[in-house]
Design a protein around this motif. Sequence first.
Motif, PDB file in Angstrom:
ATOM      1  N   SER A  57       0.833  -1.209   0.000  1.00  0.00           N
ATOM      2  CA  SER A  57       0.000   0.000   0.000  1.00  0.00           C
ATOM      3  C   SER A  57       0.861   1.250   0.000  1.00  0.00           C
ATOM      4  O   SER A  57       0.529   2.250  -0.659  1.00  0.00           O
ATOM      5  CB  SER A  57      -0.930  -0.007   1.216  1.00  0.00           C
ATOM      6  OG  SER A  57      -1.856  -1.072   1.148  1.00  0.00           O
ATOM      7  N   ALA A  58       1.967   1.214   0.766  1.00  0.00           N
ATOM      8  CA  ALA A  58       2.863   2.370   0.797  1.00  0.00           C
ATOM      9  C   ALA A  58       3.443   2.647  -0.588  1.00  0.00           C
ATOM     10  O   ALA A  58       3.584   3.805  -1.001  1.00  0.00           O
ATOM     11  CB  ALA A  58       3.976   2.140   1.815  1.00  0.00           C
ATOM     12  N   ILE A  59       3.754   1.596  -1.333  1.00  0.00           N
ATOM     13  CA  ILE A  59       4.304   1.777  -2.685  1.00  0.00           C
ATOM     14  C   ILE A  59       3.217   2.268  -3.639  1.00  0.00           C
ATOM     15  O   ILE A  59       3.423   3.217  -4.411  1.00  0.00           O
ATOM     16  CB  ILE A  59       4.914   0.457  -3.182  1.00  0.00           C
ATOM     17  CG1 ILE A  59       6.124   0.069  -2.328  1.00  0.00           C
ATOM     18  CG2 ILE A  59       5.327   0.579  -4.652  1.00  0.00           C
ATOM     19  CD1 ILE A  59       6.690  -1.300  -2.643  1.00  0.00           C
ATOM     20  N   ILE A  60       2.041   1.642  -3.583  1.00  0.00           N
ATOM     21  CA  ILE A  60       0.951   2.026  -4.479  1.00  0.00           C
ATOM     22  C   ILE A  60       0.495   3.454  -4.206  1.00  0.00           C
ATOM     23  O   ILE A  60       0.039   4.166  -5.116  1.00  0.00           O
ATOM     24  CB  ILE A  60      -0.229   1.043  -4.334  1.00  0.00           C
ATOM     25  CG1 ILE A  60       0.175  -0.333  -4.869  1.00  0.00           C
ATOM     26  CG2 ILE A  60      -1.465   1.541  -5.070  1.00  0.00           C
ATOM     27  CD1 ILE A  60       0.531  -0.349  -6.327  1.00  0.00           C
ATOM     28  N   SER A  61       0.630   3.911  -2.957  1.00  0.00           N
ATOM     29  CA  SER A  61       0.189   5.271  -2.623  1.00  0.00           C
ATOM     30  C   SER A  61       1.007   6.331  -3.341  1.00  0.00           C
ATOM     31  O   SER A  61       0.594   7.495  -3.413  1.00  0.00           O
ATOM     32  CB  SER A  61       0.282   5.495  -1.113  1.00  0.00           C
ATOM     33  OG  SER A  61       1.636   5.524  -0.683  1.00  0.00           O
ATOM     34  N   LEU A  62       2.146   5.939  -3.879  1.00  0.00           N
ATOM     35  CA  LEU A  62       3.003   6.885  -4.604  1.00  0.00           C
ATOM     36  C   LEU A  62       2.765   6.821  -6.108  1.00  0.00           C
ATOM     37  O   LEU A  62       3.532   7.396  -6.881  1.00  0.00           O
ATOM     38  CB  LEU A  62       4.470   6.588  -4.305  1.00  0.00           C
ATOM     39  CG  LEU A  62       4.874   6.653  -2.826  1.00  0.00           C
ATOM     40  CD1 LEU A  62       6.322   6.203  -2.646  1.00  0.00           C
ATOM     41  CD2 LEU A  62       4.673   8.054  -2.267  1.00  0.00           C
ATOM     42  N   THR A  63       1.689   6.138  -6.512  1.00  0.00           N
ATOM     43  CA  THR A  63       1.416   5.969  -7.935  1.00  0.00           C
ATOM     44  C   THR A  63      -0.030   6.349  -8.252  1.00  0.00           C
ATOM     45  O   THR A  63      -0.856   6.528  -7.360  1.00  0.00           O
ATOM     46  CB  THR A  63       1.638   4.507  -8.366  1.00  0.00           C
ATOM     47  OG1 THR A  63       0.658   3.672  -7.733  1.00  0.00           O
ATOM     48  CG2 THR A  63       3.023   4.032  -7.994  1.00  0.00           C
ATOM     49  N   LYS A  64      -0.316   6.441  -9.538  1.00  0.00           N
ATOM     50  CA  LYS A  64      -1.683   6.548 -10.024  1.00  0.00           C
ATOM     51  C   LYS A  64      -2.060   5.175 -10.542  1.00  0.00           C
ATOM     52  O   LYS A  64      -1.495   4.681 -11.524  1.00  0.00           O
ATOM     53  CB  LYS A  64      -1.787   7.590 -11.136  1.00  0.00           C
ATOM     54  CG  LYS A  64      -3.212   7.783 -11.655  1.00  0.00           C
ATOM     55  CD  LYS A  64      -3.268   8.875 -12.718  1.00  0.00           C
ATOM     56  CE  LYS A  64      -4.709   9.070 -13.193  1.00  0.00           C
ATOM     57  NZ  LYS A  64      -4.794  10.110 -14.260  1.00  0.00           N
TER      58      LYS A  64
END
Length: 318
Positions: A57-64
């Motif tokens: 989730s932390a990684i995905i939160s930095l993406t669209k």
Amino acid sequence: MTATTQDATGTTAVRQAPSRRGTWSPREKANLTKGLLFISPWILGTLAFVVFPIFYSAIISLTKYSGMQSPQWQGLANYTRMFQDPLAWTSIFNTLFYSGWAVPVGLVVSLLLALAMNRNVREVAAYRTILYLPSLAPVFALSFIFLVLVNPGTGIVNQVITLFGGQERDFLTGNATSAKLVIVAMAQLGAGNAALIFLAGLNNIPRTLYEAARIDGASAAQSFFRITMPLLTPSILFNLITGISAGLQVFTQAYIMTNGGPNNGTMFYMLYLYRNAFSYADLGYASALAVVLFLVGVVLALLVYQVSRRFVNYEVAS
């Protein structure tokens, strides 16, 4: 490595000598292997369903990311958007409002239930069962029950109000504050779980302390505030932390009963996160909301734990 000892009677005993610092004896290694084997399902479950989702989730939160195409890196844009999103702040306010009412009221209600369960009467087992049963009902089932109870036309709550000369009220769609308070009231049906923790704490308090206080002329109120409450502080701390965690994650009640209304008055943080993830297919933004919620929960738990050092008493006087 083993060593032999001989006592005064001449009996020889074999004992395990302590291993040197930094080394493991074969027996210690075998015990460690067995222990890890027994807890391996828990370790694997924690890694798969707790640790990995947090980091992902932390990684995905930095993406669209919509879940349908590859994630597109955009840095902290989701977090910047969150702090500029009025609906996100509305959901934060609603969640804090709910937690600010549900947690302290829940502590009081569960403590009262525990005191009732702790009474020395013949039927106490039946009373404990009756008081605990509502907490076993699923939240979605309780939500539908409350929908019927507060129905403005046929609900028993409005029937009681009109019986005493009052006017019917639409508690869920008429006013945002009353809708949140209905959900707070519904949360108290789950107080049986916290009551069991309090009951265990009450049973751990030595009866001799109350007898000594009674001999010294202490009243029931003085015994409660000078003996019961100080020695229940570990149970209070546990229920407080779990209550805060549950309050921050309130979702089902609003999703079923109000769908976030009226006028976003019950748009709780988790409901807003859910909508962004599964209604708007904006998983990147939803992940950013989830990461912030996780960090806030950790900070609040640490804050409560630090403050608790001043009032939590883990020792019982003998």
